[in-house]
Design a protein around this motif. Structure first.
Motif, PDB file in Angstrom:
ATOM      1  N   CYS A  67     -15.588  10.012  10.247  1.00 17.70           N
ATOM      2  CA  CYS A  67     -14.516  10.824   9.658  1.00 17.70           C
ATOM      3  C   CYS A  67     -14.028  11.866  10.657  1.00 17.70           C
ATOM      4  N   GLY A  71     -10.383  11.676  12.200  1.00 17.03           N
ATOM      5  CA  GLY A  71      -9.592  12.808  11.747  1.00 17.03           C
ATOM      6  C   GLY A  71      -9.059  13.660  12.874  1.00 17.03           C
ATOM      7  N   SER A  75      -4.992  13.055  11.146  1.00 14.51           N
ATOM      8  CA  SER A  75      -5.561  13.593   9.909  1.00 14.51           C
ATOM      9  C   SER A  75      -5.428  12.619   8.748  1.00 14.51           C
ATOM     10  N   GLY A  78      -7.818   9.715   9.072  1.00 17.62           N
ATOM     11  CA  GLY A  78      -9.164  10.175   8.783  1.00 17.62           C
ATOM     12  C   GLY A  78      -9.373  10.413   7.296  1.00 17.62           C
ATOM     13  N   ALA A  82     -12.007   8.617   4.848  1.00 14.03           N
ATOM     14  CA  ALA A  82     -12.950   9.414   4.060  1.00 14.03           C
ATOM     15  C   ALA A  82     -12.870   9.053   2.589  1.00 14.03           C
ATOM     16  N   LEU A 241     -14.088  15.617   8.076  1.00 16.11           N
ATOM     17  CA  LEU A 241     -12.707  15.409   8.530  1.00 16.11           C
ATOM     18  C   LEU A 241     -12.083  16.722   8.961  1.00 16.11           C
TER      19      LEU A 241
END
Length: 388
Positions: A67, A71, A75, A78, A82, A241
């Protein structure tokens, strides 16, 4: 082809793909097809599935590191990874006693299926522990109709794990979770995910309808699933993350300070002291995440511990502190870089990371979590001991 358990190398390959498309995904507000395809190619979507079901038996620490890596590159990619692993953890920890769910895990690992979640619902104010909708038994089948105000990447998922009341006459908190495969689901889009950040998660709203075999309902109540796996996996994977996003932003700040140092070799560059303080905050955030993961791995083997209020309070604390610190670190990175970080068209830009990280305190709002924690603290002793 067998990949082994070299999760770090595999996640870095995914991160390279994700990074190359991150700005476009954000700008266009589109699903990161390339990054998710790379996750499938790297066989990461099924990494948590037990080895006897075709997965790799990854633990929370393995997943958390992936993650972070993805990430830091993108973002949205990720976050999708997640959220998929949060749903996978529910299968792994609560589906092993069900023939159907075990067979589904085999398919997930073999075909690298992507899982989405439908836990939010219109009319309940974001409280995932209550439902208005219910499953309706129809012989060996169950029918579900849900006003899902958010289903992240719902149009691109292979299956959706949805919550509902156990029966039409059940209490709002008497919930179950059911696996709905893509071919079984009817999705009528009701809203568009046009947001400040995390745009690539494409978290549109839908009217979800499905009729599925009753065997696809988890045998254990959702209250147990939420308390024993979903709470911890959500807070820990999200926090991992956010650590990746914060680290990415601070790395840009470090590069900016180093560039200034090369221009002024005989002076301490502006921002150097702020960078040192922010690095200490990043280290503290790392400690919070790692401690939370360690606590979960111990508690998951102790039924009393994982069901305790102390464990729930600790997991809530991870989410609250990780989201607060990550936002502060990214904001400080922007201050260190200055106007170049505010602009979008240069390598020191922090705009995307800042917009994305601002979602952290809002995903299960911190105020709601604090209210829940306050209620628990009215009924339990405050933990003031350094010992576990």
């Amino acid at each position: 082809m067998p990949q082994g358990t070299d999760f770090a190398a595999r996640s870095k390959r995914v991160a390279q793909v994700a990074a190359s498309h991150a700005d476009g995904v954000d700008r266009e507000g589109r699903f990161p097809h390339e990054a998710v395809a790379a996750m499938r190619e790297a066989r990461l979507l099924g990494m948590m599935i037990p080895t006897h079901l075709g997965g790799e038996g990854a633990d929370f620490a393995d997943v958390a590191r992936v993650c972070t890596t993805i990430g830091a590159a993108c973002s949205a990619s990720g976050m999708i990874f997640a959220m998929h692993q949060i749903k996978t953890s529910s299968l792994v920890h609560h589906g092993l006693d069900s023939d159907w769910h075990r067979a589904f895990m085999v398919r997930l690992a073999g075909d690298q299926l992507l899982l989405a979640s439908a836990t939010t619902e219109g009319g309940i104010g974001g409280d995932l522990r209550n439902s208005i909708c219910s499953i309706v038994p129809e012989g060996d089948m169950v029918r579900l109709e849900k006003d899902a105000t958010v289903i992240s990447y719902g149009l691109d998922a292979d299956a959706i794990l949805a919550t509902a009341r156990r029966a039409p006459d059940a209490a709002s908190s008497d919930q179950v979770m059911v696996v709905i495969e893509k071919a079984q689901a009817s999705l009528e889009q009701t809203s568009v995910w046009d947001t400040l950040g995390m745009r690539g998660t494409t978290s549109h709203g839908f009217k979800l309808a499905a009729t599925v075999p009753a065997a696809q309902v988890f045998p254990k109540p959702f209250a147990e699933i939420a308390a024993q796996s979903m709470l911890a996996s959500s807070h820990l994977f999200w926090a991992s993350l956010w650590f990746g996003i914060a680290g990415s932003a601070l790395s840009k700040a470090q590069a900016s300070v180093r560039a200034a140092a090369r221009r002024m070799p005989n002076a301490v560059p502006p921002g150097a002291a702020r960078l040192a303080a922010a690095a200490a905050e990043l280290a503290a955030l790392k400690t919070i995440v790692r401690d939370g993961i360690s606590r979960f791995e111990v508690a998951r083997h102790d039924e009393a511990a994982i069901n305790s209020m102390a464990f729930a309070v600790a997991m809530n604390a991870v989410k609250i502190e990780a989201s607060r610190r990550a936002v502060a670190i990214v904001q400080e990175a922007l201050t260190i870089v200055g106007i170049q970080g505010y602009k979008n068209d240069n390598p020191f830009s922090i705009g995307r990371q800042l917009r994305d990280i601002l979602s952290a305190p809002l995903m299960i709002a911190n105020d709601r979590i604090l209210a829940n924690t306050a209620t628990m603290l009215l009924m339990s002793r405050l933990d003031t001991d350094l010992e576990d």
